[in-house]
Design a protein around this motif. Structure first.
Motif, mmCIF file in Angstrom:
data_model
loop_
_atom_site.group_PDB
_atom_site.id
_atom_site.type_symbol
_atom_site.label_atom_id
_atom_site.label_comp_id
_atom_site.label_asym_id
_atom_site.label_seq_id
_atom_site.Cartn_x
_atom_site.Cartn_y
_atom_site.Cartn_z
ATOM 1 N N ASP A 258 30.427 -31.448 -53.196
ATOM 2 C CA ASP A 258 29.344 -31.051 -52.272
ATOM 3 C C ASP A 258 27.978 -31.722 -52.514
ATOM 4 O O ASP A 258 26.943 -31.039 -52.499
ATOM 5 N N PHE B 207 22.160 -29.312 -49.945
ATOM 6 C CA PHE B 207 22.081 -28.829 -51.327
ATOM 7 C C PHE B 207 21.083 -29.629 -52.158
ATOM 8 O O PHE B 207 20.931 -29.398 -53.355
ATOM 9 N N LEU C 40 19.769 -25.198 -48.343
ATOM 10 C CA LEU C 40 20.147 -24.402 -49.524
ATOM 11 C C LEU C 40 19.957 -25.297 -50.743
ATOM 12 O O LEU C 40 20.873 -25.602 -51.500
ATOM 13 N N ASP D 115 31.197 -29.259 -47.980
ATOM 14 C CA ASP D 115 31.058 -27.931 -47.402
ATOM 15 C C ASP D 115 30.860 -28.141 -45.895
ATOM 16 O O ASP D 115 30.002 -28.941 -45.489
ATOM 17 N N HIS E 252 30.812 -25.923 -42.492
ATOM 18 C CA HIS E 252 30.880 -24.616 -41.845
ATOM 19 C C HIS E 252 30.630 -24.673 -40.333
ATOM 20 O O HIS E 252 29.728 -25.392 -39.885
ATOM 21 N N TRP F 254 24.393 -16.493 -47.514
ATOM 22 C CA TRP F 254 23.572 -17.684 -47.716
ATOM 23 C C TRP F 254 22.746 -17.977 -46.467
ATOM 24 O O TRP F 254 23.096 -17.552 -45.358
ATOM 25 N N HIS G 196 23.727 -23.289 -43.688
ATOM 26 C CA HIS G 196 23.762 -24.575 -44.393
ATOM 27 C C HIS G 196 25.041 -25.331 -44.055
ATOM 28 O O HIS G 196 26.050 -24.732 -43.693
ATOM 29 N N TYR H 295 34.519 -21.770 -51.788
ATOM 30 C CA TYR H 295 33.718 -22.439 -52.810
ATOM 31 C C TYR H 295 34.550 -23.520 -53.493
ATOM 32 O O TYR H 295 34.091 -24.613 -53.767
ATOM 33 N N LEU I 241 27.584 -30.166 -57.031
ATOM 34 C CA LEU I 241 26.760 -28.991 -56.723
ATOM 35 C C LEU I 241 27.626 -27.876 -56.134
ATOM 36 O O LEU I 241 28.533 -28.170 -55.356
ATOM 37 N N ALA I 242 27.370 -26.652 -56.472
ATOM 38 C CA ALA I 242 26.458 -26.241 -57.525
ATOM 39 C C ALA I 242 27.296 -25.803 -58.732
ATOM 40 O O ALA I 242 28.369 -25.243 -58.556
ATOM 41 N N TYR J 6 28.690 -22.215 -58.576
ATOM 42 C CA TYR J 6 29.477 -21.774 -57.423
ATOM 43 C C TYR J 6 30.643 -22.744 -57.204
ATOM 44 O O TYR J 6 31.718 -22.591 -57.778
ATOM 45 N N CYS J 7 30.443 -23.759 -56.407
ATOM 46 C CA CYS J 7 31.604 -24.578 -56.032
ATOM 47 C C CYS J 7 32.206 -25.357 -57.192
ATOM 48 O O CYS J 7 33.422 -25.535 -57.254
ATOM 49 N N ILE K 110 22.617 -23.215 -58.829
ATOM 50 C CA ILE K 110 21.791 -22.344 -57.991
ATOM 51 C C ILE K 110 21.152 -21.275 -58.877
ATOM 52 O O ILE K 110 19.990 -20.959 -58.756
#
Ligand code: VGL
Ligand code: ZN
Length: 211
Positions: A15, A20, A26, A53, A55, A85, A88, A122, A153-154, A157-158, A183
């Motif tokens: 990501d 990011f 984000l 990512d 979405h 979130w 993003h 994630y 990143l991050a 998380y991911c 993050i």
């Protein structure tokens, strides 16, 4: 660890997208600072995979799409707790594009994730239900990959979710922390570092290590 040019080693870049990085929706602090190290690394692995990512605008992880939803708070969804979130990485927007400084030329595969409105993803391997596969495991198996090296990143998380899934799938798993940024929400970085360490993920600070 097997050497980087070992045909069984893959670099998975998580990501590294405009949203990011500083100025993004984000933004992760210093998210773009890892790009030179990742570019250096990407010339050194026979298998390179990028994740993105990706979405839809009505994605369930966006606070604006949940009644009373507040960014960075957590709510229960059907598949478990979901952090909400800011909007993003919306499909086909500049925020979802790879950062322009990222050298994508060596990558053989781009894995898009989080593209179904009802569920977040994630991890590069499974959606957040921990069950629906992205296909990355099959790809790596087909190419004889045994060692997975993660950056991007991050961290908390991911990257962490991908690393824990890689362990669960039986890969020798390394995270290059110097090529990641976090993050860090309510102690999430410490929590995820401990989880990865306890789970058997090799946490490295210097990408030049190749022992
Ligand atoms: C990520 C939060 C939401 C990540 C993606 O790439 O770590 N974090 N979507
Ligand atoms: Zn996302």
């Amino acid at each position: 660890m097997a050497s980087q040019m070992d045909s069984r080693s893959a670099l998975i870049v998580i990501d590294v997208q405009n949203d990011f990085c500083p100025g993004g929706a984000l933004a992760v602090t210093d998210g773009d600072a890892i790009i030179p190290e990742i570019n250096r690394l990407s010339g050194q692995y026979p298998h390179i995979v990028l994740t993105q990512d990706w979405h839809p605008p009505d994605h369930a992880s966006f606070a604006v799409n949940q009644a009373g939803g507040v960014p960075f708070q957590s709510i229960p969804l059907e598949y478990g707790e979901q952090t909400l979130w800011p909007v993003h990485c919306v499909q086909d927007t500049p925020g979802a594009a790879f950062h322009p400084a990222l050298d994508t030329s060596h990558a053989q595969l781009i894995v898009r994730k989080g593209f179904r409105a009802a569920i977040d993803s994630y991890s590069a391997f499974f959606e957040n239900d921990h069950a629906t596969a992205t296909g990355l495991n099959g790809y790596l198996q087909d190419h004889g990959v045994r060692n997975v090296v993660l950056a991007g990143l991050a961290t908390d998380y991911c990257v962490a979710w991908s690393a824990m899934d890689a362990i669960r799938l039986g890969f020798d798993t390394t995270v290059i922390l110097s090529a990641c940024r976090a993050i860090d929400l309510d102690g999430s970085l410490d929590r995820q570092l401990r989880k990865m360490n306890d789970g058997g993920v090799r946490l490295m600070l210097n990408s030049r290590y190749s022992g």
